[in-house]
Write an enzyme that holds these catalytic residues in place. Structure first.
Site, PDB file in Angstrom:
ATOM      1  N   LYS A 205      -7.885   5.994  16.905  1.00 20.17           N
ATOM      2  CA  LYS A 205      -8.320   6.069  15.506  1.00 20.17           C
ATOM      3  C   LYS A 205      -8.064   7.464  14.914  1.00 20.17           C
ATOM      4  O   LYS A 205      -7.512   7.620  13.822  1.00 20.17           O
ATOM      5  CB  LYS A 205      -9.807   5.723  15.443  1.00 20.17           C
ATOM      6  CG  LYS A 205     -10.499   6.089  14.168  1.00 20.17           C
ATOM      7  CD  LYS A 205     -10.107   5.179  13.047  1.00 20.17           C
ATOM      8  CE  LYS A 205     -10.648   5.682  11.736  1.00 20.17           C
ATOM      9  NZ  LYS A 205     -10.752   4.707  10.709  1.00 20.17           N
ATOM     10  N   CYS A 259     -11.772   9.553   5.356  1.00 16.00           N
ATOM     11  CA  CYS A 259     -11.106   9.292   6.638  1.00 16.00           C
ATOM     12  C   CYS A 259     -10.127  10.401   6.973  1.00 16.00           C
ATOM     13  O   CYS A 259     -10.350  11.204   7.869  1.00 16.00           O
ATOM     14  CB  CYS A 259     -10.388   7.960   6.567  1.00 16.00           C
ATOM     15  SG  CYS A 259     -11.463   6.668   5.956  1.00 16.00           S
TER      16      CYS A 259
HETATM   17  N1  SAJ Z   1      -2.145  10.465   0.002  1.00 18.90           N
HETATM   18  C1  SAJ Z   1      -1.153  11.324  -0.431  1.00 18.90           C
HETATM   19  N2  SAJ Z   1       0.148  10.992  -0.231  1.00 18.90           N
HETATM   20  C2  SAJ Z   1       0.497   9.812   0.361  1.00 18.90           C
HETATM   21  C3  SAJ Z   1      -0.510   8.953   0.818  1.00 18.90           C
HETATM   22  C4  SAJ Z   1      -1.827   9.296   0.617  1.00 18.90           C
HETATM   23  O1  SAJ Z   1      -1.417  12.391  -0.978  1.00 18.90           O
HETATM   24  O2  SAJ Z   1       1.703   9.570   0.477  1.00 18.90           O
HETATM   25  C5  SAJ Z   1      -3.552  10.830  -0.201  1.00 18.90           C
HETATM   26  C6  SAJ Z   1      -4.323   9.832  -1.052  1.00 18.90           C
HETATM   27  O3  SAJ Z   1      -4.172  10.080  -2.416  1.00 18.90           O
HETATM   28  C7  SAJ Z   1      -5.739  10.067  -0.574  1.00 18.90           C
HETATM   29  C8  SAJ Z   1      -5.551  10.392   0.895  1.00 18.90           C
HETATM   30  O4  SAJ Z   1      -4.206  10.778   1.046  1.00 18.90           O
HETATM   31  O5  SAJ Z   1      -6.336  11.166  -1.213  1.00 18.90           O
HETATM   32  C9  SAJ Z   1      -5.849   9.268   1.854  1.00 18.90           C
HETATM   33  O6  SAJ Z   1      -5.415   8.030   1.336  1.00 18.90           O
HETATM   34  P1  SAJ Z   1      -4.723   6.878   2.205  1.00 18.90           P
HETATM   35  O7  SAJ Z   1      -4.441   5.739   1.314  1.00 18.90           O
HETATM   36  O8  SAJ Z   1      -3.605   7.428   2.975  1.00 18.90           O
HETATM   37  O9  SAJ Z   1      -5.807   6.508   3.306  1.00 18.90           O
HETATM   38  P2  SAJ Z   1      -7.364   6.101   3.279  1.00 18.90           P
HETATM   39  O10 SAJ Z   1      -8.163   7.349   3.541  1.00 18.90           O
HETATM   40  O11 SAJ Z   1      -7.714   5.271   2.120  1.00 18.90           O
HETATM   41  O12 SAJ Z   1      -7.421   5.162   4.577  1.00 18.90           O
HETATM   42  C10 SAJ Z   1      -6.991   5.666   5.821  1.00 18.90           C
HETATM   43  C11 SAJ Z   1      -6.043   4.650   6.452  1.00 18.90           C
HETATM   44  N3  SAJ Z   1      -5.371   5.247   7.597  1.00 18.90           N
HETATM   45  C12 SAJ Z   1      -4.035   5.257   7.704  1.00 18.90           C
HETATM   46  O13 SAJ Z   1      -3.316   4.813   6.884  1.00 18.90           O
HETATM   47  C13 SAJ Z   1      -3.499   5.880   8.957  1.00 18.90           C
HETATM   48  C14 SAJ Z   1      -6.823   3.408   6.840  1.00 18.90           C
HETATM   49  O14 SAJ Z   1      -6.003   2.515   7.556  1.00 18.90           O
HETATM   50  C15 SAJ Z   1      -8.021   3.809   7.706  1.00 18.90           C
HETATM   51  O15 SAJ Z   1      -8.803   2.680   8.016  1.00 18.90           O
HETATM   52  C16 SAJ Z   1      -8.887   4.745   6.929  1.00 18.90           C
HETATM   53  O16 SAJ Z   1      -8.107   5.906   6.628  1.00 18.90           O
HETATM   54  C17 SAJ Z   1     -10.084   5.112   7.764  1.00 18.90           C
HETATM   55  O17 SAJ Z   1     -11.171   4.564   7.512  1.00 18.90           O
HETATM   56  O18 SAJ Z   1      -9.957   5.883   8.710  1.00 18.90           O
END
Ligand code: SAJ
Length: 424
Positions: A205, A259
């Site tokens: 995780k 996360c």
């Molecule tokens: N972000 C960027 N650039 C990107 C992708 C995301 O700046 O290309 C930013 C987003 O705007 C946000 C942050 O990163 O601020 C996180 O967003 P996210 O959509 O990547 O992830 P979370 O936090 O919503 O969910 C993540 C997921 N993990 C992965 O994709 C590896 C999800 O599957 C997990 O269940 C979750 O964390 C968790 O609970 O750990």
């Protein structure tokens, strides 16, 4: 193993969808939360969080009588702990919710039970923190009850679908515990269920989110480089990503949510001597709001006054979750630097940013602004028509930090356009 009743402790973004999904699959579920306001609203059929599709499942679960909400765990076949694991100001994991959830199970733990920890936790938490607490019941882990770690891995905004469809990892303190966990989650999980040991699943995780954090950090650093060298980072990424083994993520105002911006710290805390890369990525992403503020300051040089409208505060598009949101940091930093800041977060209009004026409508937020800063790629912002926008605002400068707006269309509507990572 067969399960007819379970107790889910913690009814937040993960616990509530999990509890109600079990309940709609024929299991008797006790949903437990320590917050009286949460209990009261759920007992009245009100869901306290926004997640597409969740309302329907919760209401189905409550009406069927399979989901009961209570303040304390009841005797059940299995227990799922889904409480938050925040961090303290010094970035050390705050395990108090996990500790008290485990303690609350002790009086109702019975021989033959299964306990599953779902909360994201530092390596070894299941064995070294949860197991000894549960053994205060006089029962022995492995011999008398089963214990496993199974992280949730769902994406906010798509939780209800991913809960069912995603692959799930279940790590037992022994093989029988992992198998019991598989029997439990097989109730509704359609994705592959992978069994391993508890510490491996804890690491899996944290590795997933750390991997993503590091990849976003490099995208954010590329945005700074592109800005310096007169390049459009979005164009450069698009071209680079045509390489079959390259998949650069999107730069933005930073990394938020509960996360990705939190989990890597669990590794850094657990093993600071061997995690310099993970630490640096965290610092890069946490520094990105300041980079955005510099861009806004550049855009403001042309403006008549320091009135700024910030659109979006959530940590990512189309969710109401503002935890650790970099957009909030940007708005706060701009206000601290002496600008008059209005903020609009359509998914959560009650949130206050220190020093900024909170608005309920787009019209109110942008009316007197000189600069409009787009911080979150919510669909309703993405679809704004620049000509219509121009009629609602005094601003003639926009700053797009998420590459949502068509720069040519905005220029044609009379706006000067600044974009994150575009030094052209
Ligand atoms: N972000 C960027 N650039 C990107 C992708 C995301 O700046 O290309 C930013 C987003 O705007 C946000 C942050 O990163 O601020 C996180 O967003 P996210 O959509 O990547 O992830 P979370 O936090 O919503 O969910 C993540 C997921 N993990 C992965 O994709 C590896 C999800 O599957 C997990 O269940 C979750 O964390 C968790 O609970 O750990």
């Amino acid at each position: 193993m067969r399960f007819s009743s379970i107790c889910v402790i913690g009814l937040g973004y993960i616990g509530l969808p999990t509890a109600s999904t079990f309940a709609t699959h024929g299991i008797r579920v006790f949903g437990v939360d320590s917050n009286p306001a949460v209990i009261k609203s759920l007992q009245n059929g009100q869901v306290h969080i926004y997640e597409p599709g969740l309302n329907e499942v919760v209401s189905q679960a409550l009406t069927s009588g399979n989901l009961k909400i209570s303040a304390k765990p009841e005797v059940a076949d299995a227990f799922i702990i889904a409480v938050p694991t925040p961090f303290y100001d010094d970035k050390k994991a705050d395990m108090r919710f996990v500790t008290s959830a485990a303690e609350s199970i002790v009086p109702v733990l019975r021989e033959g039970n299964l306990v599953v920890l779902e909360s994201t936790s530092p390596p070894l938490t299941t064995r070294d923190l949860v197991l000894p607490i549960l053994e205060k019941s006089g029962l022995k882990a492995g011999r008398d009850f089963k214990l496993a770690y199974s992280p949730e891995r769902v994406l906010p905004g798509q939780i209800m679908r991913e809960l069912v469809e995603n692959a799930r990892v279940i790590g037992g303190i022994d093989a029988a515990s992992a198998e019991a966990g598989r029997d439990l989650y097989a109730t509704f999980v359609r994705g592959e269920i992978v069994l391993t040991d508890s510490t491996t699943s804890e690491m899996v995780k944290l590795m997933e989110n750390t991997y993503r954090d590091i990849n976003i950090a490099i995208a954010n650093e590329f945005s700074r480089l592109a800005d310096r060298f007169g390049v459009d980072v979005w164009e450069a990424i698009q071209i680079a990503n045509r390489h079959p083994r390259v998949k650069i993520l999107n730069p933005g105002p930073g990394v938020g949510g509960h996360c990705i911006s939190v989990d890597p710290w669990f590794f850094v805390e657990a093993a600071p001597d061997i995690t310099p890369l993970i630490l640096t990525a965290r610092k890069v992403n946490d520094g990105q709001p300041r980079f955005v503020v510099k861009l806004v300051e550049k855009a403001m040089l042309q403006a008549k006054s320091k009135k700024i409208a910030c659109l979006g505060l959530a940590f990512k598009p189309d969710v109401d979750d503002l935890r650790e949101s970099p957009a909030v940091d940007v708005a706060r930093l701009l206000a601290e630097a002496g600008s008059e800041v209005t903020v609009l977060e359509p998914f959560n209009t009650n949130f206050e940013v220190k020093g900024a004026h909170n608005c309920a409508t787009l019209e109110e937020a942008i009316k007197d602004a000189q600069v409009i800063v787009l911080l979150v790629n919510h669909s309703q912002f993405r679809n704004i028509d620049p000509a219509a926008l121009a009629k609602l605002t005094a601003a003639r400068t926009v700053v797009d930090t998420v590459n949502a707006w068509n720069a040519n269309a905005f220029s044609a509507a009379g706006f000067k356009v600044f974009r994150l990572g575009v030094g052209k």
